[in-house]
Design an enzyme around this catalytic site. Structure first.
Site, PDB file in Angstrom:
ATOM      1  N   GLN A   1      -2.075  -7.078  11.151  1.00 38.23           N
ATOM      2  CA  GLN A   1      -1.175  -7.402  11.725  1.00 38.23           C
ATOM      3  C   GLN A   1      -1.183  -8.674  12.333  1.00 38.23           C
ATOM      4  OE1 GLN A   1       2.423  -5.075  12.718  1.00 38.23           O
ATOM      5  NE2 GLN A   1       1.452  -3.695  11.247  1.00 38.23           N
TER       6      GLN A   1
ATOM      7  N   GLY B   1       0.282  -1.040   0.137  1.00 34.85           N
ATOM      8  CA  GLY B   1      -0.243  -0.332  -0.241  1.00 34.85           C
ATOM      9  C   GLY B   1       0.713   1.455   0.320  1.00 34.85           C
TER      10      GLY B   1
ATOM     11  N   HIS C   1       5.691   1.111  12.325  1.00 38.90           N
ATOM     12  CA  HIS C   1       4.614   1.355  13.401  1.00 38.90           C
ATOM     13  C   HIS C   1       5.253   0.573  14.629  1.00 38.90           C
ATOM     14  CE1 HIS C   1       1.959   3.884  15.820  1.00 38.90           C
ATOM     15  NE2 HIS C   1       0.745   3.059  15.402  1.00 38.90           N
TER      16      HIS C   1
ATOM     17  N   SER D   1      -0.806  38.827   7.884  1.00 40.48           N
ATOM     18  CA  SER D   1      -1.019  40.350   8.180  1.00 40.48           C
ATOM     19  C   SER D   1      -0.888  40.375   9.917  1.00 40.48           C
ATOM     20  CB  SER D   1      -2.146  40.922   7.163  1.00 40.48           C
ATOM     21  OG  SER D   1      -3.096  40.437   8.546  1.00 40.48           O
TER      22      SER D   1
END
Length: 333
Positions: free
Chosen positions: A86, A26, A108, A252
């Protein structure tokens, strides 16, 4: 100050005689596999037989096999399928075929940190986690640059885990931008918190709240979209390039004054207290348990909320406006 590792700190020669299996193709999977292949590594891609990515990976010039076959063939395995998939795949197709001294890697830390995957003690465990989506990992590599990565060592059986992790990070382009060393616990908990409280959950809810406030007060929905969603990228780019100070310097004086005086009225002490509560739920495993049970039940709440949010009026207005702006809304391949 944390140390960052760069190209000079990594030697890809340690990977030259090794076979690297990328599990999943992926967003992250395709980027890791193609970058490593282009860096001269021997790469195989492990997928289910019925995966829609099988032919795509083959078309990209990569050798594709089942996950079990990839495990048997590899010296290093990087698991890059979704967190909720997983555990089942590991137990069925990976664990029975692990070999002593090989390396098991993750993008991860969720499953290792929360004990969903408990690997044997005779393999190296490391993490290389690019801090950006896969298409950027691939694109920046092709441009000669890279995406910064996190690296963590969980088990160092061979005494070479860090060298292997750094070489892997170099292979995908990470050491071009910098690799920061952490651990699985810290990466997992900070990643989940960032997603929930700021980057995804916090930002998306703030956008909708601002949009609803303007539209409910009678303002043009198209204008509200531009003010609360479209312009966000311009502000984020300024912050990305030079921090909050750079953004305040570039906007600004009126906008900067509104920022410093009104921002704390939006993100109040109550908001900060709720953030601490969310972090606590991550730390004590409450979120992980909730997420795991939700997926075991086939995601009823998650799917309902996605469908509900898809019907929010900002999505309808945004779809119409983006069709009128060909320079936005490009689909990522």
């Amino acid at each position: 100050m944390s140390k960052l590792y760069y190209n000079k700190d990594a030697d890809v020669k340690i990977l030259k005689k090794k076979t690297i299996a990328i599990i999943g193709y992926g967003s992250q999977g395709h980027a890791h596999a193609r970058n490593l292949h282009d860096s001269g590594m021997k790469v195989v891609v492990g997928l289910r037989k019925d995966s829609v990515f099988w032919k795509r990976a083959q078309k990209d010039g990569l050798k594709v096999m089942t996950v079990a076959e990839a495990t048997k063939a590899s010296d290093i395995m990087m698991i890059l399928i979704p967190d909720d998939k997983q555990k089942a795949m590991y137990e069925k197709d990976i664990e029975p075929h692990l070999k002593k001294g090989m390396a098991l890697a993750f993008g991860h830390g969720f499953n290792i940190h929360f004990g969903q995957i408990v690997p044997p003690t005779n393999v190296d465990i490391f993490m290389v986690a690019p801090k950006g989506p896969g298409h950027l990992v691939r694109r920046t590599y092709e441009q000669g640059a890279g995406v910064p990565c996190l690296m963590a060592i969980h088990q160092n059986v061979t005494k070479n885990a860090k060298k292997i992790a750094l070489a892997y990070a170099k292979g995908i382009g990470g050491t071009r931008a910098g690799v920061l060393e952490t651990n699985f616990k810290e990466e997992t908990e900070t990643d989940l918190f960032g997603e929930q409280a700021v980057l995804c959950g916090g930002v998306s809810e703030l956008i909708r709240a601002g949009y609803d406030t303007l539209v409910d007060a009678g303002y043009n929905p198209d204008l509200a979209y531009f003010e609360c969603l479209h312009e966000l990228k311009l502000i984020v780019d300024l912050i990305y390039e030079g921090g909050i100070g750079n953004m305040r310097y570039s906007i600004s004086t009126t906008a900067a004054y509104g920022d410093v005086t009104r921002g704390p009225r939006i993100i109040t002490q109550d908001t900060r207290d709720e953030m601490k509560k969310i972090l606590g739920e991550i730390q004590d495993g409450t979120f992980a348990k909730e997420f795991i049970l939700e997926n075991m039940a086939n995601r009823p709440l998650f799917n309902a909320r996605l469908a509900q949010d898809k019907e929010h009026r900002i999505e309808q207005v945004g779809e119409k406006l983006r069709e009128m702006m060909p320079f936005v809304g490009k689909k990522v391949q």
